[in-house]
Motif scaffolding. Structure first.
Motif, PDB file in Angstrom:
ATOM      1  N   GLN A 123     -16.703   8.313   5.805  1.00 21.55           N
ATOM      2  CA  GLN A 123     -16.148   7.168   6.524  1.00 21.55           C
ATOM      3  C   GLN A 123     -15.279   6.437   5.507  1.00 21.55           C
ATOM      4  O   GLN A 123     -15.733   6.117   4.406  1.00 21.55           O
ATOM      5  N   VAL A 124     -14.031   6.191   5.850  1.00 16.54           N
ATOM      6  CA  VAL A 124     -13.092   5.554   4.936  1.00 16.54           C
ATOM      7  C   VAL A 124     -12.619   4.246   5.565  1.00 16.54           C
ATOM      8  O   VAL A 124     -12.074   4.240   6.664  1.00 16.54           O
ATOM      9  N   ILE A 125     -12.873   3.159   4.850  1.00 16.31           N
ATOM     10  CA  ILE A 125     -12.473   1.836   5.320  1.00 16.31           C
ATOM     11  C   ILE A 125     -11.354   1.347   4.414  1.00 16.31           C
ATOM     12  O   ILE A 125     -11.512   1.301   3.181  1.00 16.31           O
ATOM     13  N   CYS A 126     -10.226   0.992   5.017  1.00 15.39           N
ATOM     14  CA  CYS A 126      -9.033   0.595   4.263  1.00 15.39           C
ATOM     15  C   CYS A 126      -8.878  -0.919   4.244  1.00 15.39           C
ATOM     16  O   CYS A 126      -9.014  -1.580   5.277  1.00 15.39           O
ATOM     17  N   PHE A 127      -8.579  -1.437   3.080  1.00 14.71           N
ATOM     18  CA  PHE A 127      -8.272  -2.848   2.859  1.00 14.71           C
ATOM     19  C   PHE A 127      -6.847  -2.905   2.308  1.00 14.71           C
ATOM     20  O   PHE A 127      -6.283  -1.877   1.930  1.00 14.71           O
ATOM     21  N   ASP A 128      -6.263  -4.088   2.213  1.00 16.28           N
ATOM     22  CA  ASP A 128      -4.896  -4.187   1.709  1.00 16.28           C
ATOM     23  C   ASP A 128      -4.720  -3.548   0.344  1.00 16.28           C
ATOM     24  O   ASP A 128      -3.748  -2.865   0.093  1.00 16.28           O
ATOM     25  N   GLU A 129      -5.663  -3.781  -0.587  1.00 16.63           N
ATOM     26  CA  GLU A 129      -5.487  -3.287  -1.940  1.00 16.63           C
ATOM     27  C   GLU A 129      -6.580  -2.348  -2.421  1.00 16.63           C
ATOM     28  O   GLU A 129      -6.645  -2.035  -3.594  1.00 16.63           O
TER      29      GLU A 129
END
Length: 74
Positions: free
Chosen positions: A27-33
């Motif tokens: 599971q990959v959770i993306c944030f701005d940085e």
């Protein structure tokens, strides 16, 4: 989602989105940085961490902010 304390401290209240493009079972959770990758702990996940750490001063790879292993998950 319930994250370990150290991960919660890093994430704070940042907005995120779930990556649906990848081909792994993680599971990959993306944030701005940054990106948070959650997967079953395995030899492959352990080797990925070791490889990224080793490559850090050799190639431009993402910096590992934290590694947590809890309840069979990495």
């Amino acid at each position: 989602m319930n994250f370990p304390k150290n991960i919660k401290k890093i994430l704070g209240n940042r907005p995120s989105s779930l990556d649906t493009i990848g081909m792994s079972n993680a599971q990959v959770i993306c944030f701005d940085e940054m990106v948070l990758k959650i997967e079953k702990q395995s030899e492959e996940s352990d080797m990925e961490h070791k490889m990224m750490t080793w490559l850090a001063d050799k190639l431009p790879v993402p910096r590992i902010l934290c590694l947590e292993k809890e309840n069979g998950m990495s």
